[in-house]
Design an enzyme around this catalytic site. Structure first.
Site, PDB file in Angstrom:
ATOM      1  CE1 TYR A 127      -3.201   2.920   0.411  1.00 17.01           C
ATOM      2  CE2 TYR A 127      -3.274   2.543   2.775  1.00 17.01           C
ATOM      3  CZ  TYR A 127      -3.677   3.256   1.662  1.00 17.01           C
ATOM      4  OH  TYR A 127      -4.557   4.303   1.807  1.00 17.01           O
ATOM      5  CB  CYS A 128       0.961   4.273   0.211  1.00 19.72           C
ATOM      6  SG  CYS A 128       1.617   5.954   0.205  1.00 19.72           S
ATOM      7  CG  LEU A 129       7.256   4.449   0.891  1.00 21.73           C
ATOM      8  CD1 LEU A 129       7.971   4.573  -0.443  1.00 21.73           C
ATOM      9  CD2 LEU A 129       7.730   5.530   1.851  1.00 21.73           C
TER      10      LEU A 129
ATOM     11  CG  LEU B 185      -3.662  -2.254  -2.150  1.00 20.78           C
ATOM     12  CD1 LEU B 185      -4.145  -2.501  -0.730  1.00 20.78           C
ATOM     13  CD2 LEU B 185      -4.707  -2.695  -3.157  1.00 20.78           C
TER      14      LEU B 185
ATOM     15  N   GLY C 106       3.902  -0.327  -1.336  1.00 22.30           N
ATOM     16  CA  GLY C 106       3.831  -0.954  -2.645  1.00 22.30           C
ATOM     17  C   GLY C 106       5.063  -0.665  -3.475  1.00 22.30           C
TER      18      GLY C 106
END
Length: 578
Positions: A313-315, A341, A317
């Site tokens: 998720y975010c960083l 994500l 990912g």
């Protein structure tokens, strides 16, 4: 190396090629100047913005055609009701019927005319660098949002009506709210903090589980099964360390972790440590190797012989794709599939966050971080507030301080206030490598003195973008289609960076679009994709869960999680650290 008796890694790795941050050294005089400036500018570099406005203003003076267009627009707006003004309005607070009556219609008309004029003035001025254009436009937009008639008692019809109706009680309550917020923000009143409705481990982040591994960067949580059988391949969730992990484990009804467990998955979650001053020299490679790398090893030890469904998720990912490329290069492929994500891999068009990132501004940021060894959580929160000032700042200003109405507490707002810090070295490396140089997408990100290439990733991907994302614009997330030639299922959901991801089944007004590009399929540009892919009603969680299940080889008996004497139960200790 893992100490199998205590399940704790001795933290010894450092990246010799990064510039260290040693807060014990005598203060660099250049840092001192930048730190002094930052105290007056809120961390915004005045040199960078001076250059941007100078570039824009000089070229505007040389653009006679643009000046004529601005003059024509001024005359048009002054002489008639310009219906095109509606295109300049992006403040939903001005859309109510009360804004169509005198004198509020005049306030609204004049404000929208001013917005339209400045949008024309700050865009498409010939000769201005794109980065400077974006900086000027963003700055002017912040100023204009502050000037909206919705923000002031005497020009907001809703505030005036409530003031008259309550004989000013709303303003009294607003002052009380303001004083209360100041006390909590700057004086940390303990009694106010005890009034929090949501508490981690009590009514949020309560999915049962156990910390099964811990080192100086993270705790690894394994969640207890909720079904008799589970997919053979475990799920490892990698959140960003710019946020507490429990954004993905909020209340019982909207916990993504609980949902996965209930659908028959063995789920592991990384809970990152909130850095302290002694962590100032922790770098991005440390997060890759001693963080995610060791977490992968721990999952493999607990679920031997199985590949992993990686979810970032975010960083988190971004880090997950780094790890997948690095391990593929080393002929070690622990993953059977990857889910990203709201995570970027190509930062060439990374949205408004890029406005805060150039050499000049990074120099000031590094000076600010050198003082304490980390980026203060207030700085990170302030940046995100600027990105969505209309919603996060001005709407709250009106609601709580002019109307005197407190926002109803909810789990997402509680999480949003639970900010984290960034180690100085890691944050500088991340901004330079990803945002400034775009090293990951260009094949220049170095691990062990050798570049990694995302093209080496040879597993299918499920990629989620959110339509109103101010942190990772979906068009930027979509660029992974140009970097990896494997089956990529791209899903676009409504909502923003956080609310779009927390999209549980039953959540009203949720829609999404989804399509898969096969390994040998043709690339479709973002706008063409948006136009061609049909819209579907409902949460995207079920279709993603079906995709996760399709990546599994078989069902096996559920894996129980036993308590470990030396380690805490979920949610662990790191998530509670302030």
């Amino acid at each position: 190396m893992i100490n199998h008796e205590s399940n704790v890694i001795e933290y010894t790795y450092t990246d010799q090629h990064a510039v260290p941050y040693d807060v014990s050294e005598p203060l660099n005089p250049d840092y001192a100047i930048n730190q002094l400036l930052a105290q007056f500018t809120g961390g915004i570099d005045p040199v960078a913005y001076s250059l941007a406005f100078t570039d824009w203003f000089i070229h505007l003076l040389l653009s006679l055609g643009k000046q004529q267009a601005l003059l024509d627009l001024s005359l048009t707006n002054a002489s008639t009701l310009n219906k095109n003004l509606e295109k300049a309005a992006d403040d939903n607070r001005l859309s109510g019927p009360e804004w169509q009556t005198w004198p509020y219609a005049v306030y609204r008309q004049n404000y929208l005319a001013m917005r339209q004029w400045w949008q024309l003035a700050t865009r498409d001025v010939q000769g201005v660098e794109k980065h400077h254009t974006d900086m000027v436009n963003f700055s002017v937009r912040q100023w204009l949002e502050a000037l909206s008639p919705a923000n002031y008692m005497t020009t907001n019809p809703q505030v005036i009506h409530k003031t008259l109706e309550s004989a000013g009680a709303n303003l009294v309550k607003g002052v009380d709210n303001f004083i209360e917020d100041i006390q909590q923000q700057y004086f940390r009143e303990p009694e106010l903090q005890r009034q929090e409705t949501y508490r981690v481990g009590e009514n949020i982040a309560v999915t049962p589980g156990q910390v099964v591994f811990k080192n100086n960067l993270l705790e690894l949580i394994q969640y207890s099964p909720d079904t008799e059988e589970v997919c053979a391949e475990p799920v490892l969730v990698v959140p960003a360390w710019i946020m507490k992990y429990y954004i993905l484990d909020l209340s019982e009804h909207n916990s993504l972790i609980r949902y996965l467990v209930q659908q028959g998955h063995t789920v592991f979650m990384i809970s990152w440590k909130n850095p302290q001053q002694e962590d100032h020299n922790v770098g991005l490679i440390d997060y890759l190797k001693k963080g995610l790398g060791e977490a992968i090893e721990a999952v493999q030890q607990r679920v031997p012989g199985e590949q992993i469904n990686g979810v970032g998720y975010c960083l988190g990912g971004t880090l997950l794709t780094m790890a997948a490329a690095w391990l593929a290069r080393e002929k070690r492929n622990p993953f059977c599939a990857l889910t990203l994500l709201a995570a970027q891999t190509d930062f060439s068009d990374a949205g408004d966050l890029r406005l805060f990132i150039d050499e000049s501004q990074l120099s000031m940021l590094e000076a600010v971080m050198a003082k304490n060894g980390f980026l203060p959580k207030e700085s990170m929160a302030g940046t995100f507030t600027l990105l969505r000032a209309n919603y996060l700042l001005w709407s709250r200003w009106v609601k709580e301080y002019l109307l005197g109405e407190r926002q109803h507490p909810n789990d997402l707002l509680t999480w949003n206030k639970d900010a984290t810090r960034m180690p100085a070295r890691m944050h500088a490396e991340y901004l330079r490598q990803c945002y400034l140089h775009n090293s990951l997408a260009s094949g220049q990100f170095m691990v062990d003195d050798r570049p990694i290439a995302l093209a080496d990733i040879q597993v299918p991907l499920f990629v989620v973008g959110t339509a109103k994302d101010h942190v990772a614009p979906w068009q930027s997330v979509y660029k992974i289609n140009l970097l990896i030639d494997k089956d990529i299922t791209f899903l676009l959901t409504n909502g923003g960076h956080n609310a779009g991801i927390i999209s549980e089944p039953g959540h009203a007004h949720r829609v999404y679009q989804m399509a898969t590009r096969k390994e040998d399929g043709a690339y479709l540009p973002p706008q063409a994709w948006l136009d061609e892919v049909p819209l579907q009603e409902g949460s995207w969680w079920p279709v993603w869960q079906q995709w996760l299940t399709s990546q599994s080889s078989r069902k096996v008996s559920a894996r129980p999680v036993e308590a470990i004497k030396t380690l805490p139960a979920a949610p662990g200790d790191y998530v509670l650290a302030q």
